[in-house]
Design a protein around this motif. Structure first.
Motif, PDB file in Angstrom:
ATOM      1  N   ILE A 116       9.307  -2.882  -6.648  1.00 33.02           N
ATOM      2  CA  ILE A 116       8.022  -2.498  -6.422  1.00 33.02           C
ATOM      3  C   ILE A 116       7.126  -3.483  -5.489  1.00 33.02           C
ATOM      4  CG2 ILE A 116       5.756  -1.444  -6.833  1.00 33.02           C
ATOM      5  CD1 ILE A 116       6.964   0.274  -8.965  1.00 33.02           C
ATOM      6  N   LEU A 117       7.250  -4.628  -6.328  1.00 35.17           N
ATOM      7  CA  LEU A 117       6.454  -6.007  -5.693  1.00 35.17           C
ATOM      8  C   LEU A 117       7.147  -6.170  -4.393  1.00 35.17           C
ATOM      9  CD1 LEU A 117       5.375  -8.060  -8.680  1.00 35.17           C
ATOM     10  CD2 LEU A 117       4.028  -6.910  -6.688  1.00 35.17           C
TER      11      LEU A 117
ATOM     12  N   GLY B 251       8.900  -4.364  -2.212  1.00 36.13           N
ATOM     13  CA  GLY B 251       8.408  -3.164  -1.299  1.00 36.13           C
ATOM     14  C   GLY B 251       7.098  -3.609  -0.725  1.00 36.13           C
ATOM     15  N   GLY B 252       6.164  -3.623  -1.826  1.00 40.20           N
ATOM     16  CA  GLY B 252       4.685  -4.011  -1.010  1.00 40.20           C
ATOM     17  C   GLY B 252       4.503  -5.522  -0.361  1.00 40.20           C
TER      18      GLY B 252
ATOM     19  N   ALA C 224       6.276  -4.898   3.176  1.00 42.63           N
ATOM     20  CA  ALA C 224       5.710  -3.991   4.043  1.00 42.63           C
ATOM     21  C   ALA C 224       4.478  -4.628   4.518  1.00 42.63           C
ATOM     22  CB  ALA C 224       5.070  -2.646   3.258  1.00 42.63           C
TER      23      ALA C 224
END
Lengths: 110, 94
Positions: free
Chosen positions: A20-21, A23-24, A27
């Motif tokens: 998740i990190l 991906g953040g 982005a």
């Protein structure tokens, strides 16, 4: 047996949190739109699969597992579709993917 | 248990990153991408909170939010595309 499940779900959850990190951050830091979209949607699908997989191990054979499997199935179907829709709309509206990326200059045009 | 809090912190940080991308994103499609990311993270956030607080009925919220998020993103895209096509057709008329 329960100990193994706990450790396994802990590993899955922490891997999901890591993705998740990724991906953040991906982005946020990627130079152009399409690279940003790729970074966000790839890890998005992967991370939700890992996290909800870890939760399924915690829930065991119960109604919660059925709901989690429903969530996972739905996310696996719609997340790529919505990413495709965003990319398609961007391409149709004239956003050109940058083709003149210089590998050694960190992605900025020379 | 603390393993849920680790994932919650990761999800919250990513939500903040998504909001930063939404604010900074040059094109409207960056913002749509950030909204889509934020929605998916809310789904994960809800399902992890369901297990952290022990209340399993939050999972229904997570599933519903996954449905709504998907429809919302597609609706925004249709709206944005229609606005561009109207703008371009308006330009071509005059």
């Amino acid at each position: 047996m329960n100990q193994v499940l706990d450790v396994l779900s802990w590993v899955l959850l922490s891997c999901g949190g890591f993705f998740i990190l990724v991906g953040g951050i991906g982005a946020l830091r990627m130079p152009s739109f399409y690279t940003r979209m790729h970074a966000a949607s790839v890890t998005d699908t992967m991370a939700s699969f890992l996290v909800i997989g870890g939760l399924i191990l915690q829930a065991g054979w119960s109604l919660a597992t059925v709901k989690l499997v429903a969530i996972i199935l739905f996310l696996m179907l719609t997340s790529p579709t919505s990413s495709y829709a965003v990319a398609n709309a961007a391409l149709l509206s004239g956003m050109k993917p940058d083709t003149k990326f210089k590998a050694n200059k960190g992605g900025r045009e020379s | 248990m603390n393993m849920y809090t680790i994932v919650l912190i990761a999800i919250l940080v990513t939500m903040v990153l998504a909001v930063v991308r939404a604010l900074r994103g040059p094109s409207v499609y960056d913002r749509v991408l950030a909204v889509n990311m934020f929605g998916t993270k809310t789904v994960l956030f809800l399902s992890v909170v369901a297990f952290l607080s022990g209340r399993r009925d939050f999972l229904d919220l997570a599933l519903t939010y996954a449905l709504i998020n998907f429809v919302g993103v597609l609706a925004i895209l249709v709206f944005v595309q229609r606005r561009f096509s109207v703008a371009s057709s308006a330009k071509s008329e005059d």
